[in-house]
Design a protein around this motif. Structure first.
Motif, mmCIF file in Angstrom:
data_model
loop_
_atom_site.group_PDB
_atom_site.id
_atom_site.type_symbol
_atom_site.label_atom_id
_atom_site.label_comp_id
_atom_site.label_asym_id
_atom_site.label_seq_id
_atom_site.Cartn_x
_atom_site.Cartn_y
_atom_site.Cartn_z
ATOM 1 N N PRO A 133 0.801 -1.235 0.000
ATOM 2 C CA PRO A 133 0.000 0.000 0.000
ATOM 3 C C PRO A 133 0.830 1.280 0.000
ATOM 4 O O PRO A 133 0.289 2.364 -0.230
ATOM 5 N N THR A 134 2.132 1.165 0.254
ATOM 6 C CA THR A 134 2.997 2.350 0.231
ATOM 7 C C THR A 134 3.430 2.713 -1.189
ATOM 8 O O THR A 134 4.139 3.690 -1.381
ATOM 9 N N ILE A 135 3.006 1.943 -2.162
ATOM 10 C CA ILE A 135 3.396 2.153 -3.562
ATOM 11 C C ILE A 135 2.152 2.503 -4.375
ATOM 12 O O ILE A 135 1.149 1.795 -4.319
ATOM 13 N N ARG A 136 2.227 3.608 -5.143
ATOM 14 C CA ARG A 136 1.087 3.934 -5.999
ATOM 15 C C ARG A 136 1.525 4.777 -7.194
ATOM 16 O O ARG A 136 2.598 5.375 -7.193
ATOM 17 N N VAL A 137 0.664 4.825 -8.186
ATOM 18 C CA VAL A 137 0.937 5.551 -9.424
ATOM 19 C C VAL A 137 0.768 7.055 -9.186
ATOM 20 O O VAL A 137 -0.073 7.490 -8.396
ATOM 21 N N PHE A 138 1.573 7.868 -9.891
ATOM 22 C CA PHE A 138 1.406 9.317 -9.857
ATOM 23 C C PHE A 138 -0.020 9.687 -10.273
ATOM 24 O O PHE A 138 -0.566 9.126 -11.229
ATOM 25 N N ASP A 139 -0.605 10.651 -9.593
ATOM 26 C CA ASP A 139 -1.900 11.169 -10.016
ATOM 27 C C ASP A 139 -1.774 11.975 -11.306
ATOM 28 O O ASP A 139 -2.691 12.021 -12.121
ATOM 29 N N SER A 140 -0.601 12.611 -11.486
ATOM 30 C CA SER A 140 -0.310 13.346 -12.716
ATOM 31 C C SER A 140 1.208 13.360 -12.889
ATOM 32 O O SER A 140 1.952 13.109 -11.927
ATOM 33 N N PRO A 141 1.706 13.641 -14.096
ATOM 34 C CA PRO A 141 3.159 13.671 -14.305
ATOM 35 C C PRO A 141 3.882 14.642 -13.372
ATOM 36 O O PRO A 141 5.045 14.426 -13.027
#
Length: 270
Positions: A133-141
């Motif tokens: 859960p500490t890893i996630r995709v950027f919301d925007s560049p």
């Protein structure tokens, strides 16, 4: 080194940790014995803080760690970061600009919150830790440079790691440090002057230990600054040629408990 070291510093992956990500019982026992007899052992790794638990769970007691290739000094007893030297947002913006120009297919990830969280491009390959859960995709560049990062990671398909590092290093010049510890096209970028040697030097100065009194183990190019700085540098048998070239000695491979074997001989002989 004419006398036993006052401090032992060791890399983790490829050096202390076996290929199956295990720390052997033999290795854990040797490190526990050394520390009990008064010689501190420090883990000096490219790993972020959040990946240390996998190693600590296999040791008799957690050991101090220098993480993210020297950017973070961590005290496991208090769960505190004693020192952090991140890439500032404006520097991240400039580094990313240069790398996108030099490597158009590059994808990025950043270690933020002192290495407790990872943020990454949608195209970043998340593998065994996909459910973390500490890893996630950027919301925007723009998220890449939203926060200071203790490490910037850049990939571009599968490339020779040494050749890819040369491209990255040329693009960056002297604005940041670039290294690698991978067998694929992955480069690891830190703020200028941030290396394993710099992080270990800060730790040793704090404890009154001279570089000549340090024994260090490593296997990959990101270990070279530390191995060059330490009084005695030992490469494991599976080490990258750049490490073997500058090492004072070579021990067995990580899968053969090379660090433990070397320490057993050294400390038993004294």
């Amino acid at each position: 080194m004419d006398s036993p070291p006052r401090l032992v510093a060791t890399d983790l992956d490829g050096t202390l940790v076996r290929q199956d990500r295990a720390v052997s019982a033999r290795t854990a026992d040797v490190l526990a014995q050394i520390t009990a007899e008064g010689t501190p052992v420090v883990l000096v790794t490219g790993r972020p803080v959040r990946w240390l638990a996998q190693v600590y769970d296999q040791l008799h007691a957690p050991l101090p760690a220098i993480c993210a290739n020297g950017a973070v000094v961590y005290d496991p007893d208090t769960d505190q970061v004693l020192r952090a030297d991140p890439l500032a947002p404006d520097l991240l913006t400039e580094v990313a600009r240069r790398l996108r120009a030099a490597v158009p297919d590059a994808v990025f990830a950043v270690e933020v919150d002192d290495g407790r969280r990872l943020r990454h491009d949608a195209g970043w390959p998340v593998r065994w830790d996909a459910a973390d859960p500490t890893i996630r995709v950027f919301d925007s560049p723009d998220d890449l440079a939203a926060l200071p990062a203790v490490k910037l990671l850049v990939r571009a398909s599968e490339r020779d790691p040494d050749a890819f590092l040369a491209i990255v290093s040329e693009a960056l010049g002297d604005v940041a440090e670039a290294t690698h510890s991978s067998y694929s096209g992955l480069a690891e970028i830190s703020a200028a002057g941030v290396t394993k040697a710099a992080g270990l030097a800060w730790f040793c100065e704090r404890h009154g230990i001279d570089p000549r009194e340090v024994l260090a183990f490593g296997d990959m190019p990101n270990d070279v600054p530390m191995l060059t700085w330490a009084g005695r540098a030992v490469a494991v048998a599976n080490a990258h040629p750049a490490v073997r070239e500058i090492a004072d000695d070579v021990t067995l491979s990580n899968d053969d408990d090379g660090v433990a074997a070397y320490l057993e001989k050294l400390f038993v002989s004294h």
